[in-house]
Design a protein around this motif. Structure first.
Motif, PDB file in Angstrom:
ATOM      1  N   GLY A  39      17.692  16.455  62.267  1.00  0.00           N
ATOM      2  CA  GLY A  39      18.349  17.705  62.395  1.00  0.00           C
ATOM      3  C   GLY A  39      18.716  18.752  60.601  1.00  0.00           C
ATOM      4  O   GLY A  39      18.461  18.391  60.378  1.00  0.00           O
ATOM      5  N   ARG A  40      19.916  18.992  61.139  1.00  0.00           N
ATOM      6  CA  ARG A  40      20.899  19.430  59.966  1.00  0.00           C
ATOM      7  C   ARG A  40      21.158  18.828  59.039  1.00  0.00           C
ATOM      8  O   ARG A  40      21.543  18.549  57.751  1.00  0.00           O
ATOM      9  N   GLU A  41      21.205  17.261  59.467  1.00  0.00           N
ATOM     10  CA  GLU A  41      22.159  16.286  58.346  1.00  0.00           C
ATOM     11  C   GLU A  41      21.439  15.639  56.991  1.00  0.00           C
ATOM     12  O   GLU A  41      21.827  15.255  56.103  1.00  0.00           O
ATOM     13  N   LEU A  42      19.999  15.520  57.502  1.00  0.00           N
ATOM     14  CA  LEU A  42      19.513  14.927  56.361  1.00  0.00           C
ATOM     15  C   LEU A  42      17.758  15.617  56.482  1.00  0.00           C
ATOM     16  O   LEU A  42      17.125  15.664  57.799  1.00  0.00           O
ATOM     17  N   ALA A  43      17.649  15.498  55.777  1.00  0.00           N
ATOM     18  CA  ALA A  43      16.222  16.400  54.622  1.00  0.00           C
ATOM     19  C   ALA A  43      15.602  14.918  53.796  1.00  0.00           C
ATOM     20  O   ALA A  43      16.627  14.722  52.514  1.00  0.00           O
ATOM     21  N   TYR A  44      14.623  13.924  53.897  1.00  0.00           N
ATOM     22  CA  TYR A  44      14.135  13.045  53.144  1.00  0.00           C
ATOM     23  C   TYR A  44      12.872  13.669  52.400  1.00  0.00           C
ATOM     24  O   TYR A  44      11.954  13.841  53.097  1.00  0.00           O
ATOM     25  N   TYR A  45      12.411  14.356  51.186  1.00  0.00           N
ATOM     26  CA  TYR A  45      11.169  14.697  50.693  1.00  0.00           C
ATOM     27  C   TYR A  45      11.017  13.495  49.810  1.00  0.00           C
ATOM     28  O   TYR A  45      10.823  12.871  49.317  1.00  0.00           O
ATOM     29  N   TYR A  46      10.015  12.967  50.983  1.00  0.00           N
ATOM     30  CA  TYR A  46       9.014  11.458  50.422  1.00  0.00           C
ATOM     31  C   TYR A  46       7.808  12.203  49.626  1.00  0.00           C
ATOM     32  O   TYR A  46       8.224  11.519  48.676  1.00  0.00           O
ATOM     33  N   TYR A  47       6.376  11.849  50.069  1.00  0.00           N
ATOM     34  CA  TYR A  47       5.359  11.883  48.870  1.00  0.00           C
ATOM     35  C   TYR A  47       5.442  13.745  48.626  1.00  0.00           C
ATOM     36  O   TYR A  47       5.209  14.152  50.134  1.00  0.00           O
ATOM     37  N   ALA A  48       4.569  13.901  47.778  1.00  0.00           N
ATOM     38  CA  ALA A  48       4.412  14.876  47.976  1.00  0.00           C
ATOM     39  C   ALA A  48       2.660  15.038  47.182  1.00  0.00           C
ATOM     40  O   ALA A  48       2.122  14.221  46.621  1.00  0.00           O
ATOM     41  N   PHE A  49       1.975  15.614  48.372  1.00  0.00           N
ATOM     42  CA  PHE A  49       0.519  15.580  47.882  1.00  0.00           C
ATOM     43  C   PHE A  49      -0.539  16.617  46.889  1.00  0.00           C
ATOM     44  O   PHE A  49      -0.105  18.053  48.347  1.00  0.00           O
ATOM     45  N   TYR A  50      -1.246  17.392  45.743  1.00  0.00           N
ATOM     46  CA  TYR A  50      -0.890  18.259  45.648  1.00  0.00           C
ATOM     47  C   TYR A  50      -2.248  18.444  44.547  1.00  0.00           C
ATOM     48  O   TYR A  50      -2.766  17.533  44.360  1.00  0.00           O
ATOM     49  N   ASP A  51      -3.442  19.641  44.339  1.00  0.00           N
ATOM     50  CA  ASP A  51      -3.923  20.003  43.572  1.00  0.00           C
ATOM     51  C   ASP A  51      -3.740  19.853  41.792  1.00  0.00           C
ATOM     52  O   ASP A  51      -2.868  20.665  42.255  1.00  0.00           O
ATOM     53  N   LEU A  52      -3.863  18.984  41.111  1.00  0.00           N
ATOM     54  CA  LEU A  52      -3.585  18.982  40.016  1.00  0.00           C
ATOM     55  C   LEU A  52      -3.327  20.409  38.564  1.00  0.00           C
ATOM     56  O   LEU A  52      -2.902  20.582  37.732  1.00  0.00           O
ATOM     57  N   ASN A  53      -4.619  20.352  39.471  1.00  0.00           N
ATOM     58  CA  ASN A  53      -4.922  21.957  38.321  1.00  0.00           C
ATOM     59  C   ASN A  53      -5.293  23.432  39.647  1.00  0.00           C
ATOM     60  O   ASN A  53      -5.252  24.221  38.693  1.00  0.00           O
ATOM     61  N   TYR A  54      -4.250  23.383  40.221  1.00  0.00           N
ATOM     62  CA  TYR A  54      -4.054  24.690  40.972  1.00  0.00           C
ATOM     63  C   TYR A  54      -4.451  25.448  39.863  1.00  0.00           C
ATOM     64  O   TYR A  54      -4.529  26.605  40.342  1.00  0.00           O
ATOM     65  N   TYR A  55      -2.304  24.839  39.600  1.00  0.00           N
ATOM     66  CA  TYR A  55      -2.169  26.616  39.126  1.00  0.00           C
ATOM     67  C   TYR A  55      -1.640  26.324  38.167  1.00  0.00           C
ATOM     68  O   TYR A  55      -1.573  24.870  37.212  1.00  0.00           O
ATOM     69  N   ALA A  56      -1.266  26.903  36.504  1.00  0.00           N
ATOM     70  CA  ALA A  56      -0.852  26.491  35.111  1.00  0.00           C
ATOM     71  C   ALA A  56       0.188  26.090  34.985  1.00  0.00           C
ATOM     72  O   ALA A  56       0.311  25.059  34.376  1.00  0.00           O
ATOM     73  N   ARG A  57       1.117  26.579  36.449  1.00  0.00           N
ATOM     74  CA  ARG A  57       2.734  26.044  36.056  1.00  0.00           C
ATOM     75  C   ARG A  57       2.457  24.281  36.373  1.00  0.00           C
ATOM     76  O   ARG A  57       1.525  24.227  37.778  1.00  0.00           O
ATOM     77  N   ASN A  58       3.437  23.974  37.363  1.00  0.00           N
ATOM     78  CA  ASN A  58       3.665  22.627  36.978  1.00  0.00           C
ATOM     79  C   ASN A  58       3.621  22.771  39.550  1.00  0.00           C
ATOM     80  O   ASN A  58       4.975  22.922  39.726  1.00  0.00           O
ATOM     81  N   LEU A  59       2.412  22.540  39.970  1.00  0.00           N
ATOM     82  CA  LEU A  59       2.593  22.682  41.279  1.00  0.00           C
ATOM     83  C   LEU A  59       3.611  21.511  41.989  1.00  0.00           C
ATOM     84  O   LEU A  59       3.988  22.044  43.087  1.00  0.00           O
ATOM     85  N   GLY A  60       3.652  20.467  41.158  1.00  0.00           N
ATOM     86  CA  GLY A  60       4.265  19.320  42.771  1.00  0.00           C
ATOM     87  C   GLY A  60       6.035  19.688  41.835  1.00  0.00           C
ATOM     88  O   GLY A  60       6.559  19.453  43.228  1.00  0.00           O
ATOM     89  N   MET A  61       6.174  20.156  41.039  1.00  0.00           N
ATOM     90  CA  MET A  61       8.437  21.128  40.261  1.00  0.00           C
ATOM     91  C   MET A  61       8.364  22.210  41.645  1.00  0.00           C
ATOM     92  O   MET A  61       8.962  22.713  42.167  1.00  0.00           O
ATOM     93  N   PHE A  62       7.245  23.044  41.913  1.00  0.00           N
ATOM     94  CA  PHE A  62       7.249  24.372  42.621  1.00  0.00           C
ATOM     95  C   PHE A  62       6.769  23.967  44.100  1.00  0.00           C
ATOM     96  O   PHE A  62       8.325  24.046  44.710  1.00  0.00           O
ATOM     97  N   MET A  63       6.626  22.623  44.379  1.00  0.00           N
ATOM     98  CA  MET A  63       6.696  22.248  46.086  1.00  0.00           C
ATOM     99  C   MET A  63       8.647  21.696  46.344  1.00  0.00           C
ATOM    100  O   MET A  63       8.956  21.851  47.397  1.00  0.00           O
ATOM    101  N   MET A  64       8.667  21.302  44.849  1.00  0.00           N
ATOM    102  CA  MET A  64      10.172  20.096  45.389  1.00  0.00           C
ATOM    103  C   MET A  64      11.003  21.137  45.225  1.00  0.00           C
ATOM    104  O   MET A  64      12.028  21.525  46.058  1.00  0.00           O
ATOM    105  N   THR A  65      11.602  22.419  44.333  1.00  0.00           N
ATOM    106  CA  THR A  65      12.386  23.395  44.318  1.00  0.00           C
ATOM    107  C   THR A  65      12.451  24.089  45.181  1.00  0.00           C
ATOM    108  O   THR A  65      13.228  24.664  45.646  1.00  0.00           O
ATOM    109  N   SER A  66      11.020  24.601  46.064  1.00  0.00           N
ATOM    110  CA  SER A  66      10.519  25.407  47.362  1.00  0.00           C
ATOM    111  C   SER A  66      11.384  24.606  48.017  1.00  0.00           C
ATOM    112  O   SER A  66      12.030  25.133  49.311  1.00  0.00           O
TER     113      SER A  66
END
Length: 157
Positions: A39-66
């Motif tokens: 619900g609105r009580e909890l969100a657990y951001y667990y594993y992230a999977f992404y292309d390490l070479n997709y962006y010049a910036r860190n896509l993993g960090m972008f995903m987490m902050t988004s």
């Protein structure tokens, strides 16, 4: 991650949703993160999977902050970004309201977290509560003050 581990992850009750990231200009899926939502009580951001070479910036960090922005916008009360067992994981503490569990209580004191991480990196020979420097720096030296700050206690019969 092995195929068996990935299969067990996606079939576990710890995963309730996927958050898919798309490059809207190309229409390509570029990343996905696994979530457990309650619900609105909890969100657990667990594993992230992404292309390490997709962006010049860190896509993993972008995903987490988004994801943090998304769950803040949805007024989720708690968002868990995972453990912080090393200096390398301190990036998870960049958000307002970040807290960590000391083993005794929840704390928002980042100096305390950094002390614990430095101490643990040196292979400590004693329990954190036996560490006089820790007690002096964060609890005025007394275990009574530390115990008073904890949600744990002894329930009388």
């Amino acid at each position: 991650m092995t195929v068996d581990r990935l299969d067990s992850l996606f079939s576990s009750p710890v995963i309730s949703h996927l958050l898919v990231f798309t490059d809207t200009a190309k229409g390509a899926e570029v990343g996905v993160s696994t979530l457990f939502l309650q619900g609105r009580e909890l969100a657990y951001y667990y594993y992230a999977f992404y292309d390490l070479n997709y962006y010049a910036r860190n896509l993993g960090m972008f995903m987490m902050t988004s994801a943090v922005a998304l769950f803040a916008e949805r007024r989720c009360r708690r968002l868990y970004l995972g453990t912080c067992y090393s200096q390398n994981a301190l990036y998870k503490t960049q958000f307002a309201g970040a807290e960590f569990f000391t083993g005794v209580r929840w704390s928002a004191d980042m100096a305390e977290l950094k002390y614990i991480l430095r101490r643990d990196a040196g292979e400590p020979s004693q329990h954190l509560l036996e560490d006089e420097d820790y007690r002096r720096l964060f609890y005025d030296g007394g275990l009574e003050k530390l115990a008073a700050a904890s949600a744990f206690g002894i329930k009388p019969d």
